[in-house]
Design a protein around this motif. Structure first.
Motif, short mmCIF file in Angstrom:
data_model
loop_
_atom_site.label_atom_id
_atom_site.label_comp_id
_atom_site.label_asym_id
_atom_site.label_seq_id
_atom_site.Cartn_x
_atom_site.Cartn_y
_atom_site.Cartn_z
N PRO A 34 -0.09 -7.77 24.30
CA PRO A 34 -0.58 -7.00 23.16
C PRO A 34 -0.61 -7.99 21.85
CG PRO A 34 1.11 -5.56 24.21
CD PRO A 34 1.22 -7.20 24.68
N VAL A 35 0.07 -8.71 21.57
CA VAL A 35 0.24 -9.72 20.49
C VAL A 35 -0.95 -10.83 20.82
CG1 VAL A 35 1.32 -11.31 19.26
CG2 VAL A 35 2.51 -9.52 20.27
N LEU A 36 -1.09 -11.34 21.91
CA LEU A 36 -2.18 -12.16 22.30
C LEU A 36 -3.52 -11.74 22.15
CD1 LEU A 36 -0.48 -14.66 25.13
CD2 LEU A 36 -0.38 -14.91 22.67
N LEU A 37 -3.76 -10.54 22.65
CA LEU A 37 -5.10 -9.79 22.80
C LEU A 37 -5.64 -9.63 21.11
CD1 LEU A 37 -4.97 -7.22 25.36
CD2 LEU A 37 -5.80 -9.33 25.24
N GLN A 38 -4.60 -9.69 20.37
CA GLN A 38 -5.30 -9.75 18.73
C GLN A 38 -5.97 -11.03 18.57
OE1 GLN A 38 -1.84 -9.01 16.34
NE2 GLN A 38 -1.30 -7.01 17.42
N GLY A 39 -5.75 -12.06 19.21
CA GLY A 39 -6.28 -13.15 18.98
C GLY A 39 -6.21 -14.20 17.77
N ASP A 40 -5.27 -13.66 17.03
CA ASP A 40 -5.16 -14.34 15.73
C ASP A 40 -3.89 -14.94 15.46
OD1 ASP A 40 -3.98 -12.17 15.22
OD2 ASP A 40 -5.39 -11.21 13.68
N ARG A 41 -2.71 -14.96 16.33
CA ARG A 41 -1.43 -15.50 16.34
C ARG A 41 -1.16 -16.44 17.09
NH1 ARG A 41 2.90 -11.86 14.15
NH2 ARG A 41 3.85 -13.75 13.65
N ASP A 42 -0.39 -17.37 16.37
CA ASP A 42 0.27 -18.46 17.00
C ASP A 42 1.53 -17.89 17.78
OD1 ASP A 42 -1.36 -20.41 16.33
OD2 ASP A 42 -0.19 -20.92 14.71
N VAL A 43 2.23 -18.30 19.02
CA VAL A 43 3.11 -17.55 19.84
C VAL A 43 4.00 -18.70 20.36
CG1 VAL A 43 3.53 -16.36 21.83
CG2 VAL A 43 1.80 -15.39 20.36
N VAL A 44 5.33 -18.75 20.10
CA VAL A 44 6.12 -19.21 20.81
C VAL A 44 6.92 -18.68 21.75
CG1 VAL A 44 8.11 -20.98 20.65
CG2 VAL A 44 6.53 -20.80 18.81
N ALA A 45 6.80 -18.79 22.90
CA ALA A 45 7.55 -17.93 23.87
C ALA A 45 8.39 -18.67 24.91
CB ALA A 45 6.62 -17.19 24.82
N LEU A 46 9.97 -18.36 24.69
CA LEU A 46 10.82 -18.81 25.53
C LEU A 46 11.12 -18.16 26.66
CD1 LEU A 46 13.09 -21.38 25.33
CD2 LEU A 46 14.41 -19.80 23.98
N ALA A 47 10.66 -18.58 27.81
CA ALA A 47 10.63 -17.75 28.87
C ALA A 47 10.90 -18.62 30.05
CB ALA A 47 9.37 -16.86 29.28
N ALA A 193 9.96 -28.86 17.04
CA ALA A 193 9.28 -29.53 16.14
C ALA A 193 7.65 -29.51 16.24
CB ALA A 193 9.58 -31.16 16.33
N ILE A 194 7.32 -29.45 17.64
CA ILE A 194 5.92 -29.19 17.85
C ILE A 194 5.44 -27.71 17.29
CG2 ILE A 194 4.33 -28.30 19.75
CD1 ILE A 194 4.73 -31.13 20.41
N ALA A 195 6.47 -26.92 17.36
CA ALA A 195 5.91 -25.46 16.96
C ALA A 195 5.96 -25.60 15.35
CB ALA A 195 7.22 -24.59 17.10
N GLN A 196 6.72 -26.45 14.55
CA GLN A 196 6.47 -26.42 13.22
C GLN A 196 5.51 -27.23 12.86
OE1 GLN A 196 10.67 -27.94 12.47
NE2 GLN A 196 11.36 -25.91 12.35
N ALA A 197 5.01 -28.35 13.70
CA ALA A 197 3.95 -29.12 13.10
C ALA A 197 2.47 -28.35 13.33
CB ALA A 197 3.82 -30.34 14.00
N TYR A 198 2.37 -27.56 14.61
CA TYR A 198 1.13 -27.04 14.83
C TYR A 198 0.88 -25.67 14.55
CZ TYR A 198 0.37 -31.68 16.56
OH TYR A 198 0.26 -33.22 16.76
N MET A 199 1.78 -24.87 14.17
CA MET A 199 1.83 -23.60 14.06
C MET A 199 2.22 -23.09 12.98
SD MET A 199 3.70 -22.39 17.72
CE MET A 199 3.22 -23.16 19.20
N SER A 200 1.43 -21.97 12.39
CA SER A 200 2.28 -21.16 11.05
C SER A 200 2.53 -19.76 11.43
CB SER A 200 0.74 -20.98 10.19
OG SER A 200 -0.32 -20.51 10.70
N ASP A 201 3.52 -19.49 10.83
CA ASP A 201 4.12 -18.20 11.36
C ASP A 201 4.09 -17.75 12.46
OD1 ASP A 201 5.43 -15.81 10.51
OD2 ASP A 201 3.54 -14.77 10.08
N PRO A 202 4.46 -18.30 13.65
CA PRO A 202 4.21 -17.81 15.10
C PRO A 202 5.04 -16.63 15.30
CG PRO A 202 5.75 -19.92 15.01
CD PRO A 202 5.21 -19.54 13.63
N PHE A 203 4.63 -15.93 16.37
CA PHE A 203 5.38 -14.75 16.77
C PHE A 203 6.32 -15.43 17.84
CE2 PHE A 203 5.88 -11.70 20.35
CZ PHE A 203 6.08 -10.70 19.50
N GLU A 204 7.34 -15.20 17.76
CA GLU A 204 8.44 -15.64 18.62
C GLU A 204 9.13 -14.77 19.56
OE1 GLU A 204 11.34 -18.34 17.44
OE2 GLU A 204 10.01 -19.09 15.53
N LEU A 205 9.25 -15.28 20.83
CA LEU A 205 9.57 -14.23 21.71
C LEU A 205 10.43 -14.80 22.48
CD1 LEU A 205 9.04 -11.28 23.36
CD2 LEU A 205 7.74 -12.86 24.93
#
Ligand code: AMP
Length: 561
Positions: A34-47, A193-205
């Motif tokens: 559901p978050v990705l379908l909004q199409g406007d968020r960076d996401v970091v998923a630890l899975a 560090a990658i997340a910090q460099a390339y994402m803004s306010d990512p949704f974290e899961l």
């Protein structure tokens, strides 16, 4: 339990999902789609691998890409060719119901002209390994300047494999407006560090606890003498008749050697490592996927990310040097809700590492005993008897043959028939295991003795290190190769950036130095110096057994927690 209908996917995709037999979304899919379908968020998923993460990003990608446009809208980066092909295959399955959807895989080791042709025909989604993608970017075949989504899959693996600069280079060519979806099994500092460099306010899961392994994996270990590792492996395979396993070795050479030994000893095994041609690798993987191959002996790199269902065991013939690799290895089993065993064969000295892995992945290993010869024979016999009881008898087909069989067996009693049947099947196994040692008992084997020797050995400095592409195994091989010494003559090895230390038995110090000092290695003159007795190591290298374990743990898990 949620359903796919509630996640916001299109009707066509829901039909496809049903066709694939996915009944309910996995936790990562439920939370992230559901978050990705909004199409406007960076996401970091630890899975962890095997949690259904490919569909978690793949279904939204297919949903969000506009097939009316032929331009490249999404890029999926993956560390290996195998994973790249697997993701491509999954995305093709997800997009089956959508006409004119072009998903193109680009990866090294295959014809570049064919890939260029496919890219030129238009690819809404590119699934790529970093090296080949950069090649295509340089040739101006690929245009990612207007893409909307970048997926970094198995990000920790890409960084482990040294792709950091390539990722930087690739992302520099993408627009600021894109969204980055990062998937990783572990979260070391470098991924953060990658997340910090390339994402803004990512949704974290985080699925499960951070660094926690898949709960369906049972972690076990066996303790054996170094020289019994291979025998222990064979016992495990003999004991588990239906085993379908990946056996991990540390080096390509070990991988090849172990696979050859297994084949020689009558097992259904083959090797997978980077020195094979692409064609050979494909052949081995195909056989393993089709389950005509029972034991895949592999290096970490070659087997990374492979998704083969129903792997019963992951066997760590040696523990990996990098702690994080353990998670990746064990993730080959217990996929898609199934159960599996990850087994480590270790020496007594290495049991400390087991404790550290337990801490890092927050799980407990169960100590198992290597089955004795008698136990293997008994288990195999019972399995055979069970099969005998369950076998499907096609009466009308064998009726004609039976009179001759009865006649032949007439003189034998029932007991005799059972004994002979058992012997027929078992004589070779019994022969093999007659007098076989109990591998759980530590003998006064060479390995332990030789390790003791290094308390009074010498510590040598050598001006070669990681910079020269060496790790412990490679340096050991180089030393043995040049000096004629055996592995047992060499003690602790510390590989640093531009230099290393290694220990040799005092009586061999001069000879080791003589053979190594002054020879040229990759254009550098090798320098070897004696730094002192081995028990006079600098404190911070090995202060005490306990402390050094903690150091190892701290180093290997830096950024994990
Ligand atoms: P992955 O973590 O993406 O490598 O997926 C592991 C395996 O789980 C793959 O074989 C998928 O086909 C399968 N899978 C993914 N999602 C589901 C689901 N919702 N239900 C059943 N199997 C799934």
């Amino acid at each position: 339990m949620s359903s796919f209908q509630a996640l916001g996917l299109s009707g066509a995709l829901l039909e496809t999902i049903q066709g694939l037999g996915f009944e309910t979304p996995t936790p990562v899919q439920e939370k992230i789609i559901p978050v990705l379908l909004q199409g406007d968020r960076d996401v970091v998923a630890l899975a962890q691998t095997g949690t259904g993460k490919t569909a978690a990003f793949g279904l939204p990608l297919v949903h969000l890409c506009d097939v009316q446009q032929r331009s490249t809208q999404a890029l999926v980066l993956a560390p290996t060719r195998e994973l790249c092909l697997q993701i491509h295959n999954d995305l093709e399955n997800f997009s089956k119901g959508v006409k004119n959807f072009n998903i193109v895989p680009v990866y090294g080791g295959a014809s570049i002209s064919e890939q260029i042709r496919r890219v030129k025909r238009g690819a809404q989604i590119l699934v790529a390994t970093p090296g080949r993608l950069m090649d295509l970017m340089d040739r101006q075949v690929v245009n990612i300047s207007s893409i909307r989504f970048v997926v970094l899959d198995e990000a920790d693996e890409m960084l482990n494999m040294g792709f950091k600069e390539d990722i930087d280079h690739i992302l520099a060519d993408t627009p600021d407006t894109k969204n980055v979806w990062l998937f990783s099994a572990t979260m070391p500092r470098e991924v953060r560090a990658i997340a910090q460099a390339y994402m803004s306010d990512p949704f974290e899961l985080t699925i499960g606890q951070k660094n926690q392994g898949n709960e369906n994996i049972e972690h076990q270990y066996l303790v054996v003498d170094e020289r019994h590792r291979y025998d222990a492996l064979k016992r495990i395979v003999d004991y588990n008749l239906d085993i379908f396993a990946v056996v991990f070795c540390r080096t390509k050479l070990d991988t090849q050697r172990i696979a050859e030994n297994l084949i020689r000893d009558g097992y259904n095994a083959d090797a997978l490592h980077g020195d094979l041609t692409q064609q050979q690798r494909d052949k081995v993987m195909k056989a393993f996927k089709e389950k005509t191959l029972q034991l895949l002996v592999a290096t970490d790199v070659a087997a990374r990310g492979i998704d083969v269902s129903n792997i019963t065991h992951v066997i760590n013939l040696n523990l990996p040097d990098e702690l994080e690799f353990y998670t990746h290895r064990s993730g080959r089993t217990a996929r898609a809700g199934k159960k599996g065993i990850s087994l480590a064969i270790v020496t007594k000295k290495e049991t400390g590492k087991i404790r550290q892995i337990e801490k890092a992945i927050q799980t407990t290993f169960e100590r198992k005993l290597v089955p004795t010869g008698a136990e293997v024979c008994q288990k195999r016999l019972l399995q055979l008897v069970h099969r005998l009881r369950e076998v499907n008898v096609v009466e009308h087909e064998i009726n004609d043959l039976l009179p001759a069989v009865y006649e032949e067996l007439m003189p034998l009693s029932k007991e005799d028939i059972i004994k002979r049947f058992t012997s027929l099947e078992f004589n070779h196994l019994l022969d093999y295991y007659r007098g076989a040692p109990d591998l759980n008992k530590s003998t006064k084997g060479e390995t332990y003795e030789s390790n003791e020797r290094f308390v009074t050995g010498d510590r040598l400095f050598i001006n070669l290190g990681k910079m020269d592409g060496l790790d412990k195994g490679k340096l050991l091989a180089l030393i043995c190769d040049r000096t004629g010494l055996k592995g047992k003559d060499i003690g602790k090895i510390d590989v640093k950036g531009a230099y290393s230390f290694f220990e040799v038995d005092k009586s061999l110090t001069d000879s080791a130095r003589e053979h190594l000092h002054g020879f040229e290695y990759k254009g550098r003159m090798v320098r070897v110096e004696i730094t002192g007795p081995s028990d006079d190591r600098p404190k911070k290298v090995k202060p005490s057994k306990k402390k050094s374990r903690d150091d190892w743990f701290a180093r290997k898990t830096k950024g994990w927690r």
